[in-house]
Design an enzyme around this catalytic site. Sequence first.
Site, PDB file in Angstrom:
ATOM      1  N   SER A  18       0.832  -1.204   0.000  1.00 16.29           N
ATOM      2  CA  SER A  18       0.000   0.000   0.000  1.00 16.29           C
ATOM      3  C   SER A  18       0.876   1.268   0.000  1.00 16.29           C
ATOM      4  CB  SER A  18      -0.959  -0.038   1.195  1.00 16.29           C
ATOM      5  OG  SER A  18      -1.959   0.939   1.069  1.00 16.29           O
ATOM      6  N   ASP A  73      -9.916  -5.037  -4.141  1.00 19.11           N
ATOM      7  CA  ASP A  73      -9.288  -4.182  -3.126  1.00 19.11           C
ATOM      8  C   ASP A  73     -10.275  -3.059  -2.804  1.00 19.11           C
ATOM      9  OD1 ASP A  73      -7.766  -2.235  -1.764  1.00 19.11           O
ATOM     10  OD2 ASP A  73      -5.929  -2.812  -2.823  1.00 19.11           O
ATOM     11  N   HIS A 123      -7.325  -5.907   0.251  1.00 22.55           N
ATOM     12  CA  HIS A 123      -6.195  -4.970   0.247  1.00 22.55           C
ATOM     13  C   HIS A 123      -4.968  -5.501   1.001  1.00 22.55           C
ATOM     14  CE1 HIS A 123      -4.028  -1.250  -0.059  1.00 22.55           C
ATOM     15  NE2 HIS A 123      -3.941  -1.156   1.253  1.00 22.55           N
TER      16      HIS A 123
END
Length: 259
Positions: A93, A194, A224
């Site tokens: 991320s 996600d 995610h």
Amino acid sequence: MPVLPGAEPYHHEGGEDGVLLCHGFTGSPQSLRPWAEYLAERGLTVSLPLLPGHGTRWQDMQLTGWQDWYAEVDRALRELTGRCRRVFVFGLSMGGALTLRLAAEHGDAISGIVVVNPVNKLHGPAAYALPVVRHLVRTTPGITSDIAREGAVEVGYDRIPLHAANSLRNFLRLLDGELPQVTQPLVLLHSPRDHVVRPADSARILSRVSSTDVTEILLEQSYHVATLDHDAERIFEESHALIGRLAPSTGKKGSTTGG
């Protein structure tokens, strides 16, 4: 403030090849700990720092910005490059975004990178309003634990401090202009389902980097936080395969120590 249980940084002294792992926005090293231990068990030197303002309480993060988060991973990278023959950087991320900036800035000092569901942009009207709204509203609901696997939990904040979110927005705009400086072998893994980062972010990154050795992998079974999800083992194996291909003399399986 005391660190949340499980959010502690992790370090393992292994062989001459090293890996730096970068965790995500409002998250903690816990989301990458299984990945770090997998690599440590295979003889690698592993560094997984806790980013400033993370892993305690959201009020602490409100006082930090991207310069603080980036400075910490940059420091950890310099430690590894002083200790190791080859260094790889992996991230999840926002940690993927930090990984990409390290790659853009450090060039040949990084042998290869792996990013999982990397963020490239904060989307929607709320993102454009952040510079103003952050002075009126302190937080919004958190984004942790977007995980398909039942029972899996990410250690992080249940609130997003908006001063920090605005800093992330500024960082991503800066990074987008630097992506063409990324030339290292790249493995990008992303989840079609996600709920935090849009698929367009991975597509944008792939279109902007200058790397010629690029592998894109879809994580069909995960959300995610894929490093704690059904595809975690695939992520670990693909990242280790990259190291094995670029650093074939990597050390044999060893013991794991944390700290």
